[in-house]
Design a protein around this motif. Structure first.
Motif, PDB file in Angstrom:
ATOM      1  N   ARG A 226       0.695   5.656  -2.306  1.00 35.17           N
ATOM      2  CA  ARG A 226       0.402   6.863  -2.247  1.00 35.17           C
ATOM      3  C   ARG A 226       0.785   7.999  -3.322  1.00 35.17           C
ATOM      4  N   ASP A 227       2.438   7.676  -3.538  1.00 30.74           N
ATOM      5  CA  ASP A 227       2.543   8.897  -4.864  1.00 30.74           C
ATOM      6  C   ASP A 227       2.247   8.952  -5.908  1.00 30.74           C
TER       7      ASP A 227
ATOM      8  N   HIS B 214       0.665  -0.812  -0.594  1.00 34.55           N
ATOM      9  CA  HIS B 214       0.011   0.091  -0.201  1.00 34.55           C
ATOM     10  C   HIS B 214       1.229   1.079  -0.132  1.00 34.55           C
ATOM     11  N   GLY B 215       1.663   1.022   0.768  1.00 34.80           N
ATOM     12  CA  GLY B 215       2.833   2.127   0.184  1.00 34.80           C
ATOM     13  C   GLY B 215       3.297   2.834  -1.307  1.00 34.80           C
TER      14      GLY B 215
ATOM     15  N   LYS C  40      -1.439   9.417  -6.462  1.00 32.62           N
ATOM     16  CA  LYS C  40      -1.753  10.449  -6.467  1.00 32.62           C
ATOM     17  C   LYS C  40      -2.165  11.117  -6.800  1.00 32.62           C
TER      18      LYS C  40
END
Length: 304
Positions: free
Chosen positions: A123-124, A119-120, A126
């Motif tokens: 994040r970018d 999941h990490g 987006k």
């Protein structure tokens, strides 16, 4: 099932140290393969080489990294794509949620770092979504408990190309504006993928390693192939096929990743000599801290 502790980028050695393969920085290698001072430049087309070469895996099994669930993170939906010989592998990808409008949208296939999808990593993404791109992030064979054998930068390239085909055919995707990007392990795969297909409008590898000899000198425990055969390293090295890129390329790495500089410079020199449109840049920061700005620069590059 193995899990990560906490959230964010997976806390494993590949996420932070990939590419730190200079002998002065690396511990003594457990394997005795020869690391050439300068890997040779091969003038055959990489895509054609792949059609005639099959890697010889001495060890077969899953990817080495710990992993978490493939349930999609916020802002993404899960879909499947097929890869491997005859499409025998059904693999997971995450795709940004979007509404299909009257105009087709550009799309980015982003290849995650490490050898497990987490999941990490999402994040970018987006930043791409806010810039108007549809984003797809695929997992690879053998990752996150899925079927298939980890090969280390070779059979995974087939997964990249298969995922790209899945993305190209999604409703609302502009097939003429399909871009390829990736970070760390994904940056290396992005380079190799951009040498295999004419479907990408441009490619932006971030902190990828173009020299497999150096990478596996740093991580010999990840070698699953016959390391007595130097060509096994060459087919995993963008540096050896630098003139095979089939789209404009912009490679970046962090200012703290000094170990990338000489190989990035050589890759650019070789590629330009072969007529490739390629440029490079150094972004302030380390392996992960430079990533947000690298993504921002990739967006400007793609839109240009």
């Amino acid at each position: 099932m193995k899990k990560y502790r906490g959230e964010g980028f997976p806390l494993n050695r590949r996420s932070f140290l990939i590419g730190s393969a200079a002998a002065a920085l690396a511990p003594a290698a457990a394997r005795a393969f020869e690391v050439p001072e300068t890997p040779r430049l091969l003038h055959r087309d990489y895509a054609r080489v792949r059609k005639g070469f099959r890697t010889r895996l001495l060890q077969k099994g899953p990817a080495p990294d710990k992993y978490e669930s493939l349930d999609p993170p916020e802002g993404a939906q899960r879909l499947f794509y097929r890869s491997g010989y005859g499409g025998e592998l059904e693999l997971t990808a995450w795709v940004s949620k979007y509404k299909r409008g009257p105009k087709r949208m550009p799309a980015v296939l982003f290849l995650h770092g490490g050898n497990a999808l987490g999941h990490g990593h999402w994040r970018d993404m987006k930043t791409y979504v806010e810039a108007g791109f549809i984003v797809m992030m695929p997992s690879m064979r053998g990752e996150n408990g899925q079927k298939g054998n980890f090969s280390g930068f070779y059979d995974e390239v087939d997964d990249v190309l298969s995922a790209a085909e899945r993305l190209r055919h999604l409703p609302g995707v502009d097939r003429d504006r399909l871009f390829l990007a990736g970070h760390s392990v994904g940056g290396t795969l992005a380079m190799l993928g951009a040498m295999c297909s004419q479907n990408f409008k441009a490619c932006a590898p971030m902190s990828g390693n173009p020299d497999a000899f150096r990478f596996f000198q740093r991580y010999p425990e990840d070698i699953r192939f016959d390391d007595d055969n130097p060509h096994e390293f060459e087919v995993r090295s963008a540096l050896c096929y630098a003139q095979s890129f089939k789209c404009p390329v912009r490679i970046t790495h962090g200012s703290e990743e000094v170990h990338f500089q000489d190989r990035s410079d050589l890759l650019v020199t070789r590629a330009k000599a072969g007529g490739v449109k390629i440029e490079s840049a150094i972004v302030k920061g380390g392996h992960t801290s430079a990533l947000p700005e690298e993504i921002a620069q990739s967006i400007r590059f793609f839109k240009a």
